[in-house]
Design a protein around this motif. Sequence first.
Motif, PDB file in Angstrom:
ATOM      1  N   LEU A 153       0.854  -1.179   0.000  1.00 14.30           N
ATOM      2  CA  LEU A 153       0.000   0.000   0.000  1.00 14.30           C
ATOM      3  C   LEU A 153       0.890   1.230   0.000  1.00 14.30           C
ATOM      4  O   LEU A 153       1.894   1.274   0.728  1.00 14.30           O
ATOM      5  CB  LEU A 153      -0.908   0.020   1.231  1.00 14.30           C
ATOM      6  CG  LEU A 153      -2.270  -0.686   1.120  1.00 14.30           C
ATOM      7  CD1 LEU A 153      -2.095  -2.140   0.722  1.00 14.30           C
ATOM      8  CD2 LEU A 153      -3.023  -0.589   2.433  1.00 14.30           C
ATOM      9  N   ILE A 154       0.531   2.222  -0.815  1.00 13.93           N
ATOM     10  CA  ILE A 154       1.304   3.458  -0.903  1.00 13.93           C
ATOM     11  C   ILE A 154       0.378   4.624  -0.582  1.00 13.93           C
ATOM     12  O   ILE A 154      -0.687   4.769  -1.187  1.00 13.93           O
ATOM     13  CB  ILE A 154       1.915   3.640  -2.307  1.00 13.93           C
ATOM     14  CG1 ILE A 154       2.783   2.429  -2.671  1.00 13.93           C
ATOM     15  CG2 ILE A 154       2.722   4.933  -2.371  1.00 13.93           C
ATOM     16  CD1 ILE A 154       3.360   2.484  -4.079  1.00 13.93           C
ATOM     17  N   PHE A 155       0.799   5.454   0.370  1.00 14.68           N
ATOM     18  CA  PHE A 155      -0.044   6.537   0.868  1.00 14.68           C
ATOM     19  C   PHE A 155       0.565   7.902   0.555  1.00 14.68           C
ATOM     20  O   PHE A 155       1.749   8.138   0.804  1.00 14.68           O
ATOM     21  CB  PHE A 155      -0.214   6.430   2.391  1.00 14.68           C
ATOM     22  CG  PHE A 155      -0.977   5.214   2.831  1.00 14.68           C
ATOM     23  CD1 PHE A 155      -2.330   5.297   3.127  1.00 14.68           C
ATOM     24  CD2 PHE A 155      -0.348   3.986   2.944  1.00 14.68           C
ATOM     25  CE1 PHE A 155      -3.040   4.174   3.530  1.00 14.68           C
ATOM     26  CE2 PHE A 155      -1.042   2.851   3.348  1.00 14.68           C
ATOM     27  CZ  PHE A 155      -2.400   2.944   3.642  1.00 14.68           C
ATOM     28  N   ASP A 156      -0.261   8.791   0.040  1.00 19.41           N
ATOM     29  CA  ASP A 156       0.086  10.201   0.018  1.00 19.41           C
ATOM     30  C   ASP A 156       0.156  10.688   1.470  1.00 19.41           C
ATOM     31  O   ASP A 156      -0.404  10.055   2.370  1.00 19.41           O
ATOM     32  CB  ASP A 156      -0.990  10.963  -0.755  1.00 19.41           C
ATOM     33  CG  ASP A 156      -0.830  12.461  -0.684  1.00 19.41           C
ATOM     34  OD1 ASP A 156       0.264  12.953  -1.008  1.00 19.41           O
ATOM     35  OD2 ASP A 156      -1.794  13.134  -0.280  1.00 19.41           O
ATOM     36  N   PHE A 157       0.837  11.805   1.702  1.00 21.36           N
ATOM     37  CA  PHE A 157       0.959  12.333   3.070  1.00 21.36           C
ATOM     38  C   PHE A 157      -0.040  13.449   3.337  1.00 21.36           C
ATOM     39  O   PHE A 157      -1.013  13.271   4.070  1.00 21.36           O
ATOM     40  CB  PHE A 157       2.384  12.824   3.319  1.00 21.36           C
ATOM     41  CG  PHE A 157       2.593  13.355   4.709  1.00 21.36           C
ATOM     42  CD1 PHE A 157       2.591  12.501   5.805  1.00 21.36           C
ATOM     43  CD2 PHE A 157       2.781  14.710   4.932  1.00 21.36           C
ATOM     44  CE1 PHE A 157       2.769  12.978   7.098  1.00 21.36           C
ATOM     45  CE2 PHE A 157       2.970  15.210   6.221  1.00 21.36           C
ATOM     46  CZ  PHE A 157       2.960  14.345   7.305  1.00 21.36           C
TER      47      PHE A 157
ATOM     48  N   LEU B 179      -2.899  11.118   4.936  1.00 25.89           N
ATOM     49  CA  LEU B 179      -2.568  10.630   6.271  1.00 25.89           C
ATOM     50  C   LEU B 179      -2.830  11.679   7.344  1.00 25.89           C
ATOM     51  O   LEU B 179      -3.216  11.339   8.469  1.00 25.89           O
ATOM     52  CB  LEU B 179      -1.100  10.200   6.329  1.00 25.89           C
ATOM     53  CG  LEU B 179      -0.751   8.898   5.619  1.00 25.89           C
ATOM     54  CD1 LEU B 179       0.765   8.766   5.475  1.00 25.89           C
ATOM     55  CD2 LEU B 179      -1.310   7.693   6.382  1.00 25.89           C
ATOM     56  N   VAL B 180      -2.611  12.941   7.007  1.00 25.45           N
ATOM     57  CA  VAL B 180      -2.760  14.015   7.992  1.00 25.45           C
ATOM     58  C   VAL B 180      -3.568  15.170   7.416  1.00 25.45           C
ATOM     59  O   VAL B 180      -3.578  15.408   6.206  1.00 25.45           O
ATOM     60  CB  VAL B 180      -1.384  14.550   8.469  1.00 25.45           C
ATOM     61  CG1 VAL B 180      -0.605  13.486   9.209  1.00 25.45           C
ATOM     62  CG2 VAL B 180      -0.572  15.080   7.293  1.00 25.45           C
ATOM     63  N   ASP B 181      -4.231  15.887   8.298  1.00 23.57           N
ATOM     64  CA  ASP B 181      -4.994  17.079   7.923  1.00 23.57           C
ATOM     65  C   ASP B 181      -4.047  18.270   7.961  1.00 23.57           C
ATOM     66  O   ASP B 181      -4.064  19.078   8.885  1.00 23.57           O
ATOM     67  CB  ASP B 181      -6.155  17.273   8.901  1.00 23.57           C
ATOM     68  CG  ASP B 181      -7.009  18.486   8.541  1.00 23.57           C
ATOM     69  OD1 ASP B 181      -6.894  18.964   7.393  1.00 23.57           O
ATOM     70  OD2 ASP B 181      -7.769  18.950   9.408  1.00 23.57           O
ATOM     71  N   SER B 182      -3.219  18.376   6.937  1.00 23.59           N
ATOM     72  CA  SER B 182      -2.142  19.362   6.943  1.00 23.59           C
ATOM     73  C   SER B 182      -2.374  20.555   6.035  1.00 23.59           C
ATOM     74  O   SER B 182      -1.626  21.534   6.099  1.00 23.59           O
ATOM     75  CB  SER B 182      -0.830  18.681   6.510  1.00 23.59           C
ATOM     76  OG  SER B 182      -0.998  18.088   5.238  1.00 23.59           O
ATOM     77  N   GLN B 183      -3.379  20.499   5.174  1.00 28.09           N
ATOM     78  CA  GLN B 183      -3.501  21.553   4.176  1.00 28.09           C
ATOM     79  C   GLN B 183      -3.754  22.950   4.753  1.00 28.09           C
ATOM     80  O   GLN B 183      -3.193  23.920   4.239  1.00 28.09           O
ATOM     81  CB  GLN B 183      -4.567  21.178   3.148  1.00 28.09           C
ATOM     82  CG  GLN B 183      -4.253  19.903   2.364  1.00 28.09           C
ATOM     83  CD  GLN B 183      -2.956  19.971   1.557  1.00 28.09           C
ATOM     84  OE1 GLN B 183      -2.273  20.985   1.528  1.00 28.09           O
ATOM     85  NE2 GLN B 183      -2.631  18.873   0.884  1.00 28.09           N
ATOM     86  N   PRO B 184      -4.570  23.107   5.798  1.00 31.95           N
ATOM     87  CA  PRO B 184      -4.695  24.460   6.374  1.00 31.95           C
ATOM     88  C   PRO B 184      -3.365  25.017   6.868  1.00 31.95           C
ATOM     89  O   PRO B 184      -3.054  26.197   6.638  1.00 31.95           O
ATOM     90  CB  PRO B 184      -5.688  24.256   7.527  1.00 31.95           C
ATOM     91  CG  PRO B 184      -6.512  23.088   7.089  1.00 31.95           C
ATOM     92  CD  PRO B 184      -5.540  22.167   6.402  1.00 31.95           C
TER      93      PRO B 184
ATOM     94  N   GLY C 267       5.596  16.462  -1.210  1.00 31.56           N
ATOM     95  CA  GLY C 267       6.202  17.407  -0.280  1.00 31.56           C
ATOM     96  C   GLY C 267       7.695  17.186  -0.133  1.00 31.56           C
ATOM     97  O   GLY C 267       8.248  16.180  -0.591  1.00 31.56           O
ATOM     98  N   GLY C 268       8.362  18.133   0.513  1.00 35.17           N
ATOM     99  CA  GLY C 268       9.797  18.021   0.755  1.00 35.17           C
ATOM    100  C   GLY C 268      10.104  17.011   1.840  1.00 35.17           C
ATOM    101  O   GLY C 268       9.333  16.826   2.781  1.00 35.17           O
ATOM    102  N   GLY C 269      11.250  16.367   1.732  1.00 34.69           N
ATOM    103  CA  GLY C 269      11.631  15.338   2.685  1.00 34.69           C
ATOM    104  C   GLY C 269      11.637  15.785   4.138  1.00 34.69           C
ATOM    105  O   GLY C 269      11.046  15.115   4.998  1.00 34.69           O
ATOM    106  N   PRO C 270      12.296  16.910   4.483  1.00 38.30           N
ATOM    107  CA  PRO C 270      12.318  17.340   5.883  1.00 38.30           C
ATOM    108  C   PRO C 270      10.925  17.592   6.447  1.00 38.30           C
ATOM    109  O   PRO C 270      10.644  17.249   7.602  1.00 38.30           O
ATOM    110  CB  PRO C 270      13.150  18.630   5.843  1.00 38.30           C
ATOM    111  CG  PRO C 270      14.035  18.466   4.654  1.00 38.30           C
ATOM    112  CD  PRO C 270      13.189  17.743   3.641  1.00 38.30           C
ATOM    113  N   VAL C 271      10.033  18.160   5.633  1.00 33.92           N
ATOM    114  CA  VAL C 271       8.672  18.456   6.094  1.00 33.92           C
ATOM    115  C   VAL C 271       7.895  17.168   6.325  1.00 33.92           C
ATOM    116  O   VAL C 271       7.247  16.986   7.367  1.00 33.92           O
ATOM    117  CB  VAL C 271       7.940  19.348   5.075  1.00 33.92           C
ATOM    118  CG1 VAL C 271       6.469  19.472   5.439  1.00 33.92           C
ATOM    119  CG2 VAL C 271       8.590  20.721   5.011  1.00 33.92           C
ATOM    120  N   VAL C 272       7.935  16.259   5.368  1.00 33.79           N
ATOM    121  CA  VAL C 272       7.187  15.012   5.482  1.00 33.79           C
ATOM    122  C   VAL C 272       7.697  14.179   6.654  1.00 33.79           C
ATOM    123  O   VAL C 272       6.908  13.654   7.452  1.00 33.79           O
ATOM    124  CB  VAL C 272       7.258  14.212   4.172  1.00 33.79           C
ATOM    125  CG1 VAL C 272       6.636  12.832   4.343  1.00 33.79           C
ATOM    126  CG2 VAL C 272       6.564  14.976   3.050  1.00 33.79           C
TER     127      VAL C 272
END
Length: 203
Positions: free
Chosen positions: A11-15, A19-24, A112-117
Amino acid sequence: MPIDLSGYEALIFDFDGTLVDSQPLNHRALATALRKHGVTVAWEWYARRLGTSGLDLLAQLGVPREVAVDVIDVWSELIIQEAATLRTHQTVVRWVKEARRAGLRRAVASGGGGPVVRAGLAATGLASLFDVVVTREAVEKGKPAPDLFLLAAHRLGVSPGRCLVFEDADEGLEAARAAGMDAVDVRPWVGAPPQNTAQRPVA
């Protein structure tokens, strides 16, 4: 809602948004990073482009590439500073845990960028649930190109056709199709309105 995982090996998941409510948070941080450059970004405009990589997003805003690099650095740092405020989408996380119990391989493939994810995965306690994390820097083209998903499958050691993708954005769903993978549109389970209801592949 249970998902039929039979026939899949990974299974491959977007972040972000899956997986998280991060857009706001992502939008607030971007707006702050752009402010000193005199650029504004409305939530409605941003929300229509979920799944677009940072450089592509800034290019659409007319931000020159040399300025965009600085914006992304500031944007990323602001998100990392508030990573502890992120909340997970529990239905999606249950699917991750179900896959682990079933012995399936699991990856994150994010534009997204590696450090952020990785900061977000650590802050939410999700990091230990995944075998592989692939982020935008690892590929030539971000979503909707299939590169991220194909690289994740390669690193998992699983053929693309045996992978199931979980996504919340049309660009990500298009990338999954281009990679030859089945996909689940998680928007009905995470409370996000579909961007284009005519394009909602569900495994």
